[in-house]
Design a protein around this motif. Structure first.
Motif, PDB file in Angstrom:
ATOM      1  N   UNK A 280     112.597  33.439 -73.456  1.00 33.71           N
ATOM      2  CA  UNK A 280     111.853  33.986 -72.321  1.00 33.71           C
ATOM      3  C   UNK A 280     110.435  34.379 -72.750  1.00 33.71           C
ATOM      4  N   UNK A 281     110.288  34.903 -73.955  1.00 30.65           N
ATOM      5  CA  UNK A 281     108.938  35.218 -74.443  1.00 30.65           C
ATOM      6  C   UNK A 281     108.077  33.957 -74.481  1.00 30.65           C
ATOM      7  N   UNK A 282     108.646  32.872 -74.986  1.00 27.92           N
ATOM      8  CA  UNK A 282     107.915  31.604 -75.032  1.00 27.92           C
ATOM      9  C   UNK A 282     107.639  31.105 -73.615  1.00 27.92           C
TER      10      UNK A 282
ATOM     11  N   UNK B 170     112.101  47.548 -79.534  1.00 25.71           N
ATOM     12  CA  UNK B 170     112.472  48.955 -79.376  1.00 25.71           C
ATOM     13  C   UNK B 170     113.546  49.217 -78.325  1.00 25.71           C
ATOM     14  N   UNK B 171     113.636  48.361 -77.309  1.00 30.91           N
ATOM     15  CA  UNK B 171     114.587  48.627 -76.227  1.00 30.91           C
ATOM     16  C   UNK B 171     116.045  48.324 -76.587  1.00 30.91           C
TER      17      UNK B 171
ATOM     18  N   UNK C 129     106.162  43.057 -73.450  1.00 28.89           N
ATOM     19  CA  UNK C 129     107.513  42.495 -73.516  1.00 28.89           C
ATOM     20  C   UNK C 129     107.936  42.291 -74.969  1.00 28.89           C
ATOM     21  N   UNK C 130     107.031  41.791 -75.814  1.00 29.32           N
ATOM     22  CA  UNK C 130     107.357  41.584 -77.217  1.00 29.32           C
ATOM     23  C   UNK C 130     107.672  42.888 -77.927  1.00 29.32           C
ATOM     24  N   UNK C 131     106.975  43.957 -77.571  1.00 27.39           N
ATOM     25  CA  UNK C 131     107.254  45.261 -78.181  1.00 27.39           C
ATOM     26  C   UNK C 131     108.572  45.833 -77.673  1.00 27.39           C
TER      27      UNK C 131
ATOM     28  N   UNK D 136     111.396  40.601 -66.493  1.00 28.18           N
ATOM     29  CA  UNK D 136     111.627  40.512 -67.927  1.00 28.18           C
ATOM     30  C   UNK D 136     112.438  41.708 -68.420  1.00 28.18           C
ATOM     31  N   UNK D 137     112.097  42.897 -67.945  1.00 26.05           N
ATOM     32  CA  UNK D 137     112.861  44.079 -68.318  1.00 26.05           C
ATOM     33  C   UNK D 137     114.289  44.021 -67.810  1.00 26.05           C
TER      34      UNK D 137
END
Length: 249
Positions: free
Chosen positions: A192-194, A48-49, A42-44, A120-121
Motif C-alpha cells: 500500500x505504501x508503494x 509506531x502504530x 503513513x510510513x511513520x 490508509x489508517x
C-alpha cells in the motif's frame, strides 16, 4: 459480545495514544507538500502504530480466563471470537479516526489527501487487528501471542525491505520468480505504501522494494493495495475465529 471488547478498549487509558499519535507525527511533516506529508506520515505510522495495536488488543483476545467466562454466554465460539475481534477493531478505530483527521488538518491535506490518510489508517488497523486475532487464537496465551506479534512486526516492518532485496539478489540467476512474488505479496502494508507513492505521484524515491514491486507486479493502484490490505485483515480475522472454534480452550 463486540460491545464488551469495545468497552474494555475504551477503559484502557493507553488507547488514547491512537488519538495523539497521528497529529504528533504530522508535526514533523508540515510544510513538505501534501503527497510527501501523506506518505511520510503513513510510513511513520507503519513503525509506531502496529506495536500499540498489538499491545492493546492481544491481551484481550488471547486471555483464556476471559474466554472461559464469555463463552458461558449463549454464543458459539466462532461467532464469539469474531465478535471479539470486531469489538477490538471498533474500540481502536474510535480514537484513531479523530487522530487521523487532526493530522490531516495539521498537514493541510485536501479532500483527496485526507480521504487517503483515513483509508490508509483504516487498512493498517484492520491488518494488524487481524494479525493479533490470528496469533491470539493460535496460542491463547497473552505473553506468547505478544512475543510472536512483536517478532512478526519486526520482520514485516523493520527487516522486510533488506530481506526481500537480498532474496531478489540471491535468486537473480534462478527461476524462482514466483517465490519472490509471494514474498512481495506477504506484506500488504508495504504494498500500500508503494501504491500510494505511485497513485499520488509523490516526488520521492520508492526504494528497492518499490522497484521490485513495479518489476514483478506492475503499477500498483492505491485503491487496489488498500483493498488488498483490508481484505487480508478480514481473512485473518475469519481464520482466527475458525481456529479458535476448533481448538481446546
Amino acid at each position: 459480545m463486540s460491545a464488551l471488547f469495545l468497552k474494555e478498549i475504551g477503559r484502557n487509558p493507553y488507547s488514547f495514544a491512537l488519538l495523539l499519535l497521528p497529529p504528533l507525527l504530522a508535526l514533523g511533516f508540515q510544510g513538505r507538500g501534501e503527497g510527501v506529508g501523506l506518505v511520510g506520515l503513513y510510513g511513520t505510522l507503519l513503525l509506531l502504530l502496529p506495536p500499540l495495536i498489538l499491545a492493546l488488543g492481544v491481551p484481550l483476545l488471547a486471555s483464556r480466563e476471559e474466554w472461559a467466562f464469555l463463552l458461558g454466554l449463549p454464543v458459539t465460539p466462532w461467532r464469539g471470537f469474531l465478535a471479539g475481534v470486531l469489538g477490538v477493531f471498533l474500540g481502536l478505530l474510535l480514537p484513531l479516526l479523530p487522530g487521523l483527521l487532526l493530522a490531516s488538518g495539521l498537514l493541510h491535506l485536501t479532500g483527496e489527501g485526507a480521504f487517503w490518510l483515513l483509508l490508509s489508517g483504516l487498512g493498517l488497523l484492520a491488518f494488524w487487528v487481524g494479525v493479533g486475532g490470528a496469533l491470539s487464537a493460535l496460542l491463547l496465551e497473552e505473553r506468547r501471542a505478544l512475543a510472536f506479534g512483536f517478532a512478526l512486526y519486526g520482520l514485516l516492518n523493520v527487516l522486510y525491505g533488506p530481506l526481500v532485496v537480498a532474496l531478489a539478489v540471491r535468486l537473480r540467476d534462478y527461476p524462482l520468480e514466483g517465490f519472490l512474488t509471494l514474498a512481495l505479496l506477504l506484506n500488504p502494508q508495504e504494498l500500500h505504501r508503494v501504491g500510494l507513492l505511485a497513485g499520488l505521484k509523490v516526488p520521492v524515491l520508492t526504494g528497492p522494494v518499490g522497484y521490485l514491486v513495479a518489476e514483478r507486479l506492475g503499477t500498483m493502484a492505491a485503491l487496489g493495495t488498500f483493498l488488498y490490505m483490508l481484505l487480508t485483515g478480514f481473512l485473518l480475522a475469519f481464520l482466527a475465529a475458525w481456529v479458535f472454534a476448533r481448538r481446546e480452550r
